[in-house]
Scaffold this motif. Structure first.
Motif, PDB file in Angstrom:
ATOM      1  N   SER A 181      -6.715  -0.442  10.681  1.00 28.55           N
ATOM      2  CA  SER A 181      -5.267  -0.299  10.698  1.00 28.55           C
ATOM      3  C   SER A 181      -4.703  -0.615  12.071  1.00 28.55           C
ATOM      4  O   SER A 181      -5.414  -0.550  13.075  1.00 28.55           O
ATOM      5  CB  SER A 181      -4.881   1.126  10.327  1.00 28.55           C
ATOM      6  OG  SER A 181      -4.760   1.242   8.940  1.00 28.55           O
ATOM      7  N   TYR A 209       3.470   6.488   6.889  1.00 25.14           N
ATOM      8  CA  TYR A 209       2.643   7.682   7.093  1.00 25.14           C
ATOM      9  C   TYR A 209       3.419   8.809   7.784  1.00 25.14           C
ATOM     10  O   TYR A 209       2.852   9.608   8.521  1.00 25.14           O
ATOM     11  CB  TYR A 209       1.354   7.321   7.868  1.00 25.14           C
ATOM     12  CG  TYR A 209       0.646   6.144   7.237  1.00 25.14           C
ATOM     13  CD1 TYR A 209      -0.010   6.297   6.021  1.00 25.14           C
ATOM     14  CD2 TYR A 209       0.691   4.874   7.813  1.00 25.14           C
ATOM     15  CE1 TYR A 209      -0.623   5.213   5.410  1.00 25.14           C
ATOM     16  CE2 TYR A 209       0.073   3.786   7.202  1.00 25.14           C
ATOM     17  CZ  TYR A 209      -0.577   3.970   6.002  1.00 25.14           C
ATOM     18  OH  TYR A 209      -1.176   2.897   5.395  1.00 25.14           O
ATOM     19  N   GLY A 269      -5.214  -4.451   4.238  1.00 25.98           N
ATOM     20  CA  GLY A 269      -3.999  -4.403   5.057  1.00 25.98           C
ATOM     21  C   GLY A 269      -4.380  -4.205   6.502  1.00 25.98           C
ATOM     22  O   GLY A 269      -5.413  -4.708   6.952  1.00 25.98           O
ATOM     23  N   GLY A 270      -3.550  -3.480   7.233  1.00 21.49           N
ATOM     24  CA  GLY A 270      -3.888  -3.145   8.607  1.00 21.49           C
ATOM     25  C   GLY A 270      -3.130  -3.924   9.660  1.00 21.49           C
ATOM     26  O   GLY A 270      -3.435  -3.814  10.842  1.00 21.49           O
ATOM     27  N   GLU A 275      -2.843  -6.323   1.391  1.00 27.59           N
ATOM     28  CA  GLU A 275      -2.308  -4.995   1.085  1.00 27.59           C
ATOM     29  C   GLU A 275      -1.610  -4.357   2.275  1.00 27.59           C
ATOM     30  O   GLU A 275      -2.072  -3.346   2.795  1.00 27.59           O
ATOM     31  CB  GLU A 275      -3.455  -4.067   0.667  1.00 27.59           C
ATOM     32  CG  GLU A 275      -4.386  -4.661  -0.342  1.00 27.59           C
ATOM     33  CD  GLU A 275      -5.581  -3.767  -0.621  1.00 27.59           C
ATOM     34  OE1 GLU A 275      -5.858  -3.542  -1.805  1.00 27.59           O
ATOM     35  OE2 GLU A 275      -6.225  -3.289   0.335  1.00 27.59           O
ATOM     36  N   PRO A 276      -0.508  -4.923   2.740  1.00 19.85           N
ATOM     37  CA  PRO A 276       0.183  -4.308   3.873  1.00 19.85           C
ATOM     38  C   PRO A 276       0.872  -3.005   3.484  1.00 19.85           C
ATOM     39  O   PRO A 276       1.479  -2.905   2.416  1.00 19.85           O
ATOM     40  CB  PRO A 276       1.230  -5.361   4.263  1.00 19.85           C
ATOM     41  CG  PRO A 276       1.449  -6.170   3.022  1.00 19.85           C
ATOM     42  CD  PRO A 276       0.161  -6.142   2.251  1.00 19.85           C
ATOM     43  N   GLY A 277       0.751  -2.014   4.343  1.00 20.80           N
ATOM     44  CA  GLY A 277       1.483  -0.758   4.156  1.00 20.80           C
ATOM     45  C   GLY A 277       2.423  -0.589   5.328  1.00 20.80           C
ATOM     46  O   GLY A 277       3.621  -0.846   5.266  1.00 20.80           O
ATOM     47  N   ARG A 278       1.832  -0.210   6.468  1.00 16.70           N
ATOM     48  CA  ARG A 278       2.575   0.018   7.701  1.00 16.70           C
ATOM     49  C   ARG A 278       3.516  -1.145   8.061  1.00 16.70           C
ATOM     50  O   ARG A 278       4.660  -0.921   8.426  1.00 16.70           O
ATOM     51  CB  ARG A 278       1.570   0.213   8.830  1.00 16.70           C
ATOM     52  CG  ARG A 278       2.150   0.617  10.158  1.00 16.70           C
ATOM     53  CD  ARG A 278       1.080   0.525  11.256  1.00 16.70           C
ATOM     54  NE  ARG A 278      -0.196   1.047  10.793  1.00 16.70           N
ATOM     55  CZ  ARG A 278      -0.542   2.321  10.874  1.00 16.70           C
ATOM     56  NH1 ARG A 278       0.264   3.197  11.413  1.00 16.70           N
ATOM     57  NH2 ARG A 278      -1.712   2.717  10.418  1.00 16.70           N
ATOM     58  N   ALA A 316       0.867  -1.185   0.000  1.00 13.46           N
ATOM     59  CA  ALA A 316       0.000   0.000   0.000  1.00 13.46           C
ATOM     60  C   ALA A 316       0.901   1.231   0.000  1.00 13.46           C
ATOM     61  O   ALA A 316       1.366   1.688   1.039  1.00 13.46           O
ATOM     62  CB  ALA A 316      -0.914   0.001   1.221  1.00 13.46           C
ATOM     63  N   LYS A 341       0.687   4.299  -0.242  1.00 10.70           N
ATOM     64  CA  LYS A 341       0.396   5.529   0.498  1.00 10.70           C
ATOM     65  C   LYS A 341       1.199   5.604   1.789  1.00 10.70           C
ATOM     66  O   LYS A 341       1.412   6.682   2.328  1.00 10.70           O
ATOM     67  CB  LYS A 341      -1.110   5.633   0.793  1.00 10.70           C
ATOM     68  CG  LYS A 341      -1.581   4.605   1.792  1.00 10.70           C
ATOM     69  CD  LYS A 341      -3.057   4.729   2.119  1.00 10.70           C
ATOM     70  CE  LYS A 341      -3.375   3.718   3.224  1.00 10.70           C
ATOM     71  NZ  LYS A 341      -4.768   3.380   3.348  1.00 10.70           N
ATOM     72  N   ARG A 382     -15.102  -2.992  -3.675  1.00  9.44           N
ATOM     73  CA  ARG A 382     -14.805  -2.794  -2.261  1.00  9.44           C
ATOM     74  C   ARG A 382     -16.089  -2.833  -1.448  1.00  9.44           C
ATOM     75  O   ARG A 382     -17.044  -2.120  -1.754  1.00  9.44           O
ATOM     76  CB  ARG A 382     -14.093  -1.454  -2.042  1.00  9.44           C
ATOM     77  CG  ARG A 382     -13.825  -1.209  -0.565  1.00  9.44           C
ATOM     78  CD  ARG A 382     -12.798  -0.144  -0.305  1.00  9.44           C
ATOM     79  NE  ARG A 382     -12.532  -0.055   1.127  1.00  9.44           N
ATOM     80  CZ  ARG A 382     -11.593   0.699   1.665  1.00  9.44           C
ATOM     81  NH1 ARG A 382     -10.825   1.423   0.870  1.00  9.44           N
ATOM     82  NH2 ARG A 382     -11.406   0.726   2.963  1.00  9.44           N
ATOM     83  N   HIS A 402     -13.346  -7.004  -2.273  1.00  9.23           N
ATOM     84  CA  HIS A 402     -12.295  -6.433  -1.430  1.00  9.23           C
ATOM     85  C   HIS A 402     -12.896  -5.935  -0.119  1.00  9.23           C
ATOM     86  O   HIS A 402     -14.018  -5.429  -0.097  1.00  9.23           O
ATOM     87  CB  HIS A 402     -11.648  -5.250  -2.168  1.00  9.23           C
ATOM     88  CG  HIS A 402     -10.723  -4.435  -1.302  1.00  9.23           C
ATOM     89  ND1 HIS A 402     -11.183  -3.486  -0.406  1.00  9.23           N
ATOM     90  CD2 HIS A 402      -9.379  -4.439  -1.180  1.00  9.23           C
ATOM     91  CE1 HIS A 402     -10.145  -2.951   0.220  1.00  9.23           C
ATOM     92  NE2 HIS A 402      -9.041  -3.502  -0.231  1.00  9.23           N
ATOM     93  N   HIS A 452     -11.276  -3.939   3.704  1.00  5.11           N
ATOM     94  CA  HIS A 452     -10.128  -3.489   4.515  1.00  5.11           C
ATOM     95  C   HIS A 452     -10.731  -3.058   5.839  1.00  5.11           C
ATOM     96  O   HIS A 452     -11.491  -2.102   5.886  1.00  5.11           O
ATOM     97  CB  HIS A 452      -9.435  -2.323   3.799  1.00  5.11           C
ATOM     98  CG  HIS A 452      -8.377  -1.642   4.615  1.00  5.11           C
ATOM     99  ND1 HIS A 452      -7.172  -2.231   4.899  1.00  5.11           N
ATOM    100  CD2 HIS A 452      -8.350  -0.424   5.207  1.00  5.11           C
ATOM    101  CE1 HIS A 452      -6.439  -1.394   5.633  1.00  5.11           C
ATOM    102  NE2 HIS A 452      -7.135  -0.294   5.833  1.00  5.11           N
ATOM    103  N   HIS A 508      -6.957   2.211  -5.904  1.00  2.00           N
ATOM    104  CA  HIS A 508      -7.943   2.382  -4.841  1.00  2.00           C
ATOM    105  C   HIS A 508      -8.461   3.805  -4.795  1.00  2.00           C
ATOM    106  O   HIS A 508      -7.875   4.697  -5.382  1.00  2.00           O
ATOM    107  CB  HIS A 508      -7.275   2.145  -3.487  1.00  2.00           C
ATOM    108  CG  HIS A 508      -7.222   0.719  -3.096  1.00  2.00           C
ATOM    109  ND1 HIS A 508      -8.218   0.114  -2.407  1.00  2.00           N
ATOM    110  CD2 HIS A 508      -6.276  -0.228  -3.313  1.00  2.00           C
ATOM    111  CE1 HIS A 508      -7.898  -1.149  -2.203  1.00  2.00           C
ATOM    112  NE2 HIS A 508      -6.730  -1.385  -2.735  1.00  2.00           N
TER     113      HIS A 508
END
Ligand SMILES: *Cc1c(COP(=O)(O)O)cnc(C)c1O
Length: 439
Positions: free
Chosen positions: A210, A390, A247-248, A290-293, A64, A66, A155, A205, A207, A108
């Motif tokens: 987080s 972030y 993600g999250g 969708e992992p970001g963090r 992810a 972002k 979604r 989808h 989500h 997204h």
């Protein structure tokens, strides 16, 4: 003191990351400075992929972007064989410039503009995660114009609430994101998409939030979705090829944060899907996450130089850094908490508690409350941990403060990947006032 990845204290009491002395990094690149531990990012990406491989499930792990997007980061994601989530034309453009394979890009967002949709259809990206009926119509029109068939996921908001701060919860029914499940919006969207020649509906989808520390929320979401998936299979003849569970996955910011190993989230979720697939005699979908963090968060450390102090006896001792809410908005936005150390005197005895203030004209510009530190002086170097997600991506120019630079470190080498903004950059878009002749 909790050190992540390759971070360690070296022989002269300095914090070292990726085999590079942070005091040297600060000297060479200035502060504030974002430092990313590249091998920790590799390790995390690998852990996700291995979990799927061990279970023999077809998957895509999408970063992810972002959480932290720049050309080098997107190129690293490509090197790690990840897919890529983008949520704007700007993030998509970054992916294009980085040479990221468009077939692994997922788009997204709850209000993609007609121009953004056009740009992405033209680029032939892998998949749109469609958020609403307005977007379905825009996509259809764009697909007709470009004579393309466009792959989509829908979604949904399954109404599962992850235990986390309100501002970052998106799985509840009352959310701006996605088609509502309960009221039948998803059913109508599926019918619409199946009817549309230009769209290829791959799946669903969701989500759920987080910074999640448990598997329960994911398992509940799968359970909830499958009661619907089963009925769509019968009533709409809809065969789910892809299930994207978002993600999250949480990380450790401070003591008391206890995230699971990433493989545990994957395992619990897949077992839940397998259970329902068997129960309803359906085919096993591909699982996308969708992992970001969890990919970049703890790999990032911010280095600041200390400046002024204000001691209010018996109340509080403020210590100011040369950055603040301009490079880390999360404390002001979410009351997010962080830990830090003096990077140039990491072995010194902790003596007192300081509250770390940013330099912006805003009382809310506080980075950390009551951080235990050795007696600190101006010019000491403060390292704040876990700022990789972030942080830079939310950086801004409040008070016309230039955004910091970013370096990647690995195996004793440092590479500058984002340059520090200059004052010239700050006024680059400003135009002078028109002067009128006085009558
Ligand atoms: C933000 C977001 C993610 C990534 O969340 P993390 O908490 O950073 O893992 C994934 N999917 C969607 C749809 C998001 O909005």
């Amino acid at each position: 003191m909790h050190l992540h990845g390759t971070s360690r204290i070296n022989d002269i009491g300095h914090l070292e990351i990726g085999g590079v002395d942070t005091v040297e990094l600060a000297k060479q690149y200035g502060t504030p400075l974002f430092v990313y531990d590249v091998s920790l990012i590799r390790e995390k990406a690998n852990a996700f992929k291995v979990a799927f491989k061990d279970l023999g499930v077809k998957s895509q792990v999408a970063y992810a972007s972002k959480a932290f997007s720049c050309v080098a980061m997107v190129q690293l994601a490509n090197e790690l064989d990840l897919s890529l989530d983008v949520v704007s034309g700007g993030e998509l453009y970054t992916a294009m410039i980085a040479g990221f394979p468009m077939e692994r890009v997922h788009f997204h967002g709850n209000n993609k503009s007609p121009e953004e949709i056009d740009m992405a259809v033209r680029a032939n990206i892998g998949c749109f995660v469609v958020d609403n009926f307005y977007e379905l119509e825009l996509l259809k029109q764009a697909a007709i114009r470009h004579e393309r068939k466009v792959s989509i996921l829908l979604r949904t908001t399954p109404g599962v609430e992850a235990h986390t701060h309100d501002y970052i919860t998106t799985g509840q029914e009352d959310s701006k994101f996605g088609f509502d499940l309960l009221s039948g919006q998803v059913d109508r969207a599926i019918e619409w998409a199946l009817d549309c020649e230009q769209l290829e509906l791959l799946g669903i989808h969701c989500h759920i939030g987080s910074q999640i520390f448990e598997t329960t929320g994911f398992v509940m979401a799968v359970e909830k979705l499958y009661t619907y998936i089963e009925s769509w299979s019968n009533s709409l003849n809809f065969d789910l090829k892809v299930l994207n569970l978002g993600g999250g996955f949480g990380i450790r910011y401070i003591e008391g944060d206890e995230p699971l190993p990433v493989g545990d989230y994957v395992k619990a979720t897949i077992e839940a899907v397998q259970h329902h697939v068997n129960k309803f005699n359906l085919s096993m979908p591909e699982i996308w996450i969708e992992p970001g963090r969890s990919l970049v968060g703890d790999a990032g450390t911010t280095l600041y130089t200390l400046g002024s102090q204000k001691d209010i006896p018996n109340v509080r001792h403020y210590l100011s850094v040369d950055g603040g809410m301009t490079d880390n908005l999360r404390p002001a936005l979410y009351q997010a908490q962080y830990e830090g150390i003096l990077a140039n005197r990491a072995n010194d005895q902790v003596e007192t508690k300081y509250s770390i203030a940013g330099k912006c004209c805003e009382s809310g510009d506080m980075l950390i409350w009551d951080l235990p530190l050795p007696k600190a002086n101006h010019k000491d170097l403060l390292a704040v941990f876990c700022t990789g997600a972030y942080g830079y991506s939310m950086a801004n120019n409040y008070n016309r403060i230039p955004r910091p630079s970013v370096v990647f470190v690995e195996d004793g080498d440092a590479q500058l990947v984002v340059e520090r903004e200059t004052y010239e950059d700050l006024v680059r878009f400003d135009l002078p006032l028109n002067t009128k002749e006085k009558v």
